[in-house]
Design a protein around this motif. Structure first.
Motif, PDB file in Angstrom:
ATOM      1  N   ASN A  11      13.568 -36.303 -24.067  1.00 20.25           N
ATOM      2  CA  ASN A  11      13.456 -34.798 -23.455  1.00 20.25           C
ATOM      3  C   ASN A  11      13.359 -34.966 -21.858  1.00 20.25           C
ATOM      4  O   ASN A  11      12.940 -34.116 -21.264  1.00 20.25           O
ATOM      5  CB  ASN A  11      11.991 -34.394 -23.860  1.00 20.25           C
ATOM      6  CG  ASN A  11      12.082 -34.015 -25.429  1.00 20.25           C
ATOM      7  OD1 ASN A  11      12.930 -33.721 -25.968  1.00 20.25           O
ATOM      8  ND2 ASN A  11      10.989 -34.436 -26.088  1.00 20.25           N
ATOM      9  N   ILE A  12      13.895 -35.873 -21.325  1.00 21.01           N
ATOM     10  CA  ILE A  12      13.944 -35.931 -19.860  1.00 21.01           C
ATOM     11  C   ILE A  12      14.494 -34.955 -18.911  1.00 21.01           C
ATOM     12  O   ILE A  12      13.826 -34.288 -17.999  1.00 21.01           O
ATOM     13  CB  ILE A  12      14.516 -37.633 -19.511  1.00 21.01           C
ATOM     14  CG1 ILE A  12      14.133 -37.903 -18.078  1.00 21.01           C
ATOM     15  CG2 ILE A  12      15.983 -37.506 -19.532  1.00 21.01           C
ATOM     16  CD1 ILE A  12      14.060 -39.501 -17.650  1.00 21.01           C
ATOM     17  N   GLU A  13      15.515 -34.445 -19.395  1.00 23.72           N
ATOM     18  CA  GLU A  13      16.355 -33.195 -18.823  1.00 23.72           C
ATOM     19  C   GLU A  13      15.498 -32.012 -18.806  1.00 23.72           C
ATOM     20  O   GLU A  13      15.074 -31.232 -17.980  1.00 23.72           O
ATOM     21  CB  GLU A  13      17.441 -32.979 -19.376  1.00 23.72           C
ATOM     22  CG  GLU A  13      18.574 -34.030 -18.799  1.00 23.72           C
ATOM     23  CD  GLU A  13      19.985 -33.991 -19.381  1.00 23.72           C
ATOM     24  OE1 GLU A  13      20.215 -32.665 -19.955  1.00 23.72           O
ATOM     25  OE2 GLU A  13      20.781 -34.819 -19.081  1.00 23.72           O
ATOM     26  N   ILE A  14      14.490 -31.791 -19.980  1.00 24.37           N
ATOM     27  CA  ILE A  14      13.708 -30.563 -20.037  1.00 24.37           C
ATOM     28  C   ILE A  14      12.556 -30.739 -19.370  1.00 24.37           C
ATOM     29  O   ILE A  14      12.272 -29.732 -18.561  1.00 24.37           O
ATOM     30  CB  ILE A  14      13.127 -30.373 -21.505  1.00 24.37           C
ATOM     31  CG1 ILE A  14      14.581 -29.954 -22.286  1.00 24.37           C
ATOM     32  CG2 ILE A  14      12.300 -29.417 -21.820  1.00 24.37           C
ATOM     33  CD1 ILE A  14      14.366 -29.881 -23.952  1.00 24.37           C
ATOM     34  N   VAL A  15      12.011 -31.817 -19.407  1.00 25.51           N
ATOM     35  CA  VAL A  15      10.722 -32.457 -18.213  1.00 25.51           C
ATOM     36  C   VAL A  15      11.186 -31.921 -17.009  1.00 25.51           C
ATOM     37  O   VAL A  15      10.368 -31.373 -16.245  1.00 25.51           O
ATOM     38  CB  VAL A  15      10.290 -33.562 -18.645  1.00 25.51           C
ATOM     39  CG1 VAL A  15       9.311 -34.139 -17.699  1.00 25.51           C
ATOM     40  CG2 VAL A  15       9.739 -33.740 -20.168  1.00 25.51           C
TER      41      VAL A  15
END
Length: 134
Positions: A11-15
């Motif tokens: 979920n790195i891009e959402i975070v």
């Protein structure tokens, strides 16, 4: 407000989106784990674990983006145990009341944020929780 966003590498891009949006509003991220690489040696794991523990403790609220892994759920436990408000972010309510739900999502000061990441940010910014007024 000091905040920490917990989740998994998937979920790195959402975070990063959430962090950027809150920082633009003048809030402070206590630790940005998205800038780190995965580690697997005991010394590196200990170093990152201590940084993350310190970041949760320094936060006025924790944002947990689901699905998340074991480390994020440990961070959730720290937040619950230290009475730090939590925003539990999910695309649909399955994690809140479905087979993927955890009993720990329903104790402490937990606010569910359901929908798109933009909606989560708005829920967090509109919250009247004390963590946003610090």
């Amino acid at each position: 407000m000091n905040f920490y966003t917990a989740s998994s590498f998937r979920n790195i891009e959402i975070v990063q989106f959430i962090n950027d949006q809150l920082i633009k509003q003048g809030h402070h991220l206590t630790y940005d784990w998205t800038q780190s690489e995965r580690v697997d040696t005991p010394s590196a794991l200990q170093r990152i674990g201590q940084l993350e523990l310190d970041a949760v403790r320094a936060s006025d609220c924790l944002i947990l983006v689901l699905p998340a892994g074991k480390g994020s759920h440990v961070e959730l436990g720290i937040a619950i145990a230290t009475q730090i408000p939590v925003f539990l972010c999910m695309l649909d309510p399955t994690s809140w009341a479905g087979l993927e739900a955890s009993t720990f999502y329903h104790i402490g000061d937990i606010t569910p944020c359901i929908g798109a990441p933009e909606d989560w940010v708005q829920t967090i910014l509109n919250s009247k929780k004390t963590c946003l007024s610090k």
